[in-house]
Motif scaffolding. Structure first.
Motif, PDB file in Angstrom:
ATOM      1  N   GLY A 229       0.807  -1.209   0.000  1.00 33.14           N
ATOM      2  CA  GLY A 229       0.000   0.000   0.000  1.00 33.14           C
ATOM      3  C   GLY A 229       0.839   1.258   0.000  1.00 33.14           C
ATOM      4  O   GLY A 229       0.552   2.218  -0.721  1.00 33.14           O
ATOM      5  N   ASN A 230       1.905   1.271   0.803  1.00 37.13           N
ATOM      6  CA  ASN A 230       2.752   2.466   0.825  1.00 37.13           C
ATOM      7  C   ASN A 230       3.506   2.639  -0.490  1.00 37.13           C
ATOM      8  O   ASN A 230       3.744   3.762  -0.934  1.00 37.13           O
ATOM      9  CB  ASN A 230       3.706   2.450   2.023  1.00 37.13           C
ATOM     10  N   ALA A 231       3.874   1.522  -1.143  1.00 36.31           N
ATOM     11  CA  ALA A 231       4.562   1.619  -2.434  1.00 36.31           C
ATOM     12  C   ALA A 231       3.637   2.193  -3.499  1.00 36.31           C
ATOM     13  O   ALA A 231       4.073   2.959  -4.372  1.00 36.31           O
ATOM     14  CB  ALA A 231       5.071   0.243  -2.863  1.00 36.31           C
ATOM     15  N   LEU A 232       2.356   1.830  -3.434  1.00 37.86           N
ATOM     16  CA  LEU A 232       1.398   2.344  -4.407  1.00 37.86           C
ATOM     17  C   LEU A 232       1.218   3.857  -4.233  1.00 37.86           C
ATOM     18  O   LEU A 232       1.200   4.612  -5.212  1.00 37.86           O
ATOM     19  CB  LEU A 232       0.064   1.623  -4.228  1.00 37.86           C
ATOM     20  N   ALA A 233       1.097   4.300  -2.987  1.00 40.57           N
ATOM     21  CA  ALA A 233       0.980   5.741  -2.725  1.00 40.57           C
ATOM     22  C   ALA A 233       2.268   6.469  -3.103  1.00 40.57           C
ATOM     23  O   ALA A 233       2.238   7.577  -3.658  1.00 40.57           O
ATOM     24  CB  ALA A 233       0.656   5.971  -1.250  1.00 40.57           C
ATOM     25  N   TRP A 234       3.398   5.860  -2.805  1.00 38.01           N
ATOM     26  CA  TRP A 234       4.716   6.406  -3.140  1.00 38.01           C
ATOM     27  C   TRP A 234       4.815   6.644  -4.648  1.00 38.01           C
ATOM     28  O   TRP A 234       5.266   7.705  -5.102  1.00 38.01           O
ATOM     29  CB  TRP A 234       5.749   5.408  -2.655  1.00 38.01           C
ATOM     30  N   ALA A 235       4.363   5.668  -5.433  1.00 40.96           N
ATOM     31  CA  ALA A 235       4.414   5.795  -6.891  1.00 40.96           C
ATOM     32  C   ALA A 235       3.477   6.894  -7.382  1.00 40.96           C
ATOM     33  O   ALA A 235       3.838   7.694  -8.262  1.00 40.96           O
ATOM     34  CB  ALA A 235       4.059   4.461  -7.541  1.00 40.96           C
ATOM     35  N   ALA A 236       2.261   6.946  -6.834  1.00 38.93           N
ATOM     36  CA  ALA A 236       1.306   7.971  -7.259  1.00 38.93           C
ATOM     37  C   ALA A 236       1.847   9.371  -6.979  1.00 38.93           C
ATOM     38  O   ALA A 236       1.697  10.291  -7.800  1.00 38.93           O
ATOM     39  CB  ALA A 236      -0.029   7.762  -6.548  1.00 38.93           C
ATOM     40  N   LEU A 237       2.497   9.537  -5.831  1.00 42.39           N
ATOM     41  CA  LEU A 237       3.036  10.850  -5.474  1.00 42.39           C
ATOM     42  C   LEU A 237       4.173  11.265  -6.402  1.00 42.39           C
ATOM     43  O   LEU A 237       4.255  12.434  -6.815  1.00 42.39           O
ATOM     44  CB  LEU A 237       3.513  10.832  -4.023  1.00 42.39           C
TER      45      LEU A 237
END
Length: 681
Positions: free
Chosen positions: A455-463
């Motif tokens: 989940g944090n990797a997905l948010a990291w990528a979106a940012l």
């Protein structure tokens, strides 16, 4: 081009040895024909990978071209066979000899051929002939041969096309014919070669001969292909520690940046550029290939001992390294390191692009735990490891979706670094980043039960895609991921996996600039600055395993918080104190070759091996003395909670070095230089 084609050497044959389940060696050669082109290629099945090369006749419709190619191949008796897949059906031809297989295939299967292939037990292995010294009448060299089967005892034959003299201390010379053929066999005191290691044979040849006079080498009566490499005279760079003290009592952060980037260069895999700055490193792991022969050479060894390449972890450190360049570019310019750090990032992103072999497949790993254990028993230079390595490919429709998330973030962050200096590369990075992110976002969301599971990797990528493109769809995604995966989570105990979530929190506050995100960042950094257990000498002891890496990452993140006006001076002081601890405030430096009383025995293969032509083996690993080469810029794992550091190569808990260790550290140093020079005004 398949990756084995990239191996330099003599002649056109490039084969790897392989073994089947019964340890009987099978190697093959063959030609593949299609309606539009003819490709003649030697095939070798080795372990999990398939390698192909010999000759390549593209842009031709002629079957005769393929026949001509086959006729050039060695006529060696063996288990040869061929098969044809024709539009009208399959025709299979088998024979006891290679020439019979050729004749059968040409006679019985030449009509409407779609594909042809020959395989045989022809014994062609990739071998390196390393020339350490050369003079007018001879040379000193070492044969390095990958051992992929059982060899009890070994036999080595070297043939010259003219008379020669050979001196060797390993094995017994059991036969010599016309001073041109020399046969050595294992002595009673020699060890048996172990499977998946490298066999070394050091010798001196004299009598007005050159390396080119060697016409054939056989190992256990099987011919091997020779790739020639010449060892240049070494001018070890740098050979002295770097002084980072200044007249005003602060540290020379520019010199630290220089050192850290040198460390990244020392951990490169693949074919090195002609302008390499680490003279004792050479080309390595040129056999790294995917399941279908995809080129997986290049990239970084994730640490100095295992030599594994792990894409998700490569992506993690790359995004942090790129972040520091984006926000503190002027500091890199002042230090004269901007082009060097761009090269360091490109070395990583080039590999991540290679690993993304198609829109839905991505290679996560080259090497595995079993291979790691083998390498510990065979402690040798990266350049001397010739055996193929296992790979792990993930299906982006269903597996490990944190991997494409991390890769998407790294490529998006790097695209900002190259936006102005290389617009074409910038666009290429963004294309791959978008593809990887979309797959991570749209497939199998049920896998993300916890932030640490992706989940944090997905948010990291979106940012990072938001910052790279400004597209509002990524803003909406980032906010959704932040809520869905509870990334505002607060914990008194910070551990390594949670640190990525803190990076997300800081980016949310920095990019979106809403108070709700700033509050979360302040709460997290206050917890570290005020409540974290601290050693007597001042180290915020965040994680007992990753030690200095975790502390350096947090120092960088809290410095980023300071830059957006959150407790600016307090967080700047915290970062200064933690980086200062690592550079010498604790009474010693934890960065190799930098400052005073630095580690002398980092756990790193390349720097721990003796100078050529000496063989590197487990004795180098067990050597109680300092590493022969200075691994400048490497941040070691660090001390115990009692500030105790035992400088021992065998201790991974203290002396492990890793490209991950240096990313947050280097970006924090860049930030401190930025503030030291008041570049933000």
């Amino acid at each position: 081009m398949l990756c084995v084609d990239r191996v330099p050497g003599i002649g056109r044959n490039r084969f790897r040895c392989g073994t089947d389940s019964s340890n009987v060696q099978h190697r093959g050669i063959g030609c593949i024909l299609s309606n539009r082109n003819v490709r003649a290629a030697g095939m070798c099945n080795g372990g999990r990978n398939t390698y192909a090369t010999y000759c390549n006749t593209r842009n031709s419709n002629s079957i005769q071209d393929a026949k001509n190619c086959i006729n050039k191949l060695p006529s060696v008796t063996g288990l040869a066979w061929g098969w044809v897949n024709a539009p009208s059906g399959k025709c299979k031809c088998t024979a006891d000899t290679f020439s019979e297989a050729k004749n059968n295939l040409f006679k019985g299967c030449s009509n409407s051929i779609e594909a042809e292939r020959y395989e045989g037990n022809i014994g062609l292995c990739e071998c390196l002939l390393r020339i350490e010294k050369e003079w007018s009448s001879g040379f000193q060299g070492t044969l390095l041969i990958p051992v992929t089967g059982t060899h009890n005892p070994w036999e080595l034959e070297i043939r010259f096309n003219k008379s020669a003299n050979i001196q060797a201390s390993y094995g017994n010379l059991t036969n010599k014919i016309n001073d041109q053929i020399f046969v050595y066999r294992q002595s009673s005191w020699n060890d048996y070669p172990k499977i998946n290691t490298t066999f070394y044979f050091e010798f001196v040849a004299d009598g007005d001969v050159k390396p080119s006079n060697i016409i054939l080498v056989l190992f256990d009566r099987q011919p091997v292909n020779i790739s020639l490499i010449i060892v240049p005279s070494l001018s070890i760079f740098p050979s002295k520690p770097i002084n980072i003290s200044t007249n005003n009592g602060t540290y020379d952060y520019g010199a630290v940046l220089y050192a850290s980037i040198l460390f990244y260069e020392s951990q490169r895999s693949g074919r090195l550029p002609a302008n390499k700055r680490i003279s004792w490193r050479g080309d390595s792991m040129l056999q790294d290939c995917g399941e279908n022969g995809e080129d997986l050479t290049g990239g970084y060894f994730i640490d100095g001992s295992s030599l594994e390449k792990i894409s998700s972890r490569t992506a993690q450190f790359t995004s942090v390294l790129a972040w520091g360049v984006i926000d503190y570019e002027d500091a890199y310019v002042k230090a004269g390191q901007l082009e060097y750090v761009r090269d360091a990032i490109r070395w990583s992103t080039d590999y991540l692009i290679k690993a993304h072999v198609n829109e839905r497949e991505f290679y996560e790993r080259v090497g595995d735990e079993e291979f790691r254990k083998i390498l510990i028993d065979d402690w040798s230079r990266p350049e001397d490891i010739l055996i193929s390595r296992p790979t792990l490919k993930i299906d982006l429709n269903k597996d490990n979706l944190f991997v494409p998330g991390e890769a998407a973030a790294a490529l998006a962050a790097a695209s900002i670094v190259f936006r102005l200096s290389d617009p074409v590369y910038h666009s290429k990075l963004l294309t791959h980043a978008r593809q990887l992110y979309n797959l991570a976002k749209n497939n199998n969301r049920h896998l993300f039960f916890l932030p640490s599971k992706g989940g944090n990797a997905l948010a990291w990528a979106a940012l990072w895609l938001l910052r790279a493109t400004g597209e509002q769809s990524y803003l909406l995604d980032a906010k959704q991921h932040y809520i869905e995966f509870e990334l505002d989570e607060y914990t008194h105990t910070i551990y390594e996996e949670y640190i990525r979530t803190i990076g997300v929190q800081v980016l949310m506050a920095k990019i979106i600039k809403e108070q709700i995100y700033r509050t979360v960042v302040e709460r997290t950094c206050n917890n570290v600055v005020h409540n974290m257990q601290t050693t007597e000498k001042g180290l915020a002891y965040i994680d007992a395993f990753s030690k200095l890496k975790s502390t350096a990452d947090m120092a960088f993140f809290c410095l980023q918080a300071a830059d957006i006006g959150i407790n600016t001076q307090e967080y700047l002081n915290f970062t200064t104190s933690q980086i200062g601890y690592m550079l010498g405030d604790s009474g010693r430096s934890y960065v190799v070759g930098v400052g005073q009383n630095y580690p002398k025995k980092p756990r790193d293969r390349g720097s721990s091996c003796p100078a050529l032509p000496a063989t590197c083996n487990k004795q180098a690993y067990l050597n109680p003395n300092a590493n022969p080469y200075l691994l400048v810029g490497a941040l070691v794992n660090g001390p115990s909670f009692g500030d105790f550091f035992y400088d021992d190569r065998l201790e991974s808990k203290t002396n492990q070095v890793s490209v991950e260790n240096n990313a947050g550290f280097q970006s924090a140093v860049a930030g401190l230089l930025y503030h030291q020079l008041d570049l933000g005004k």
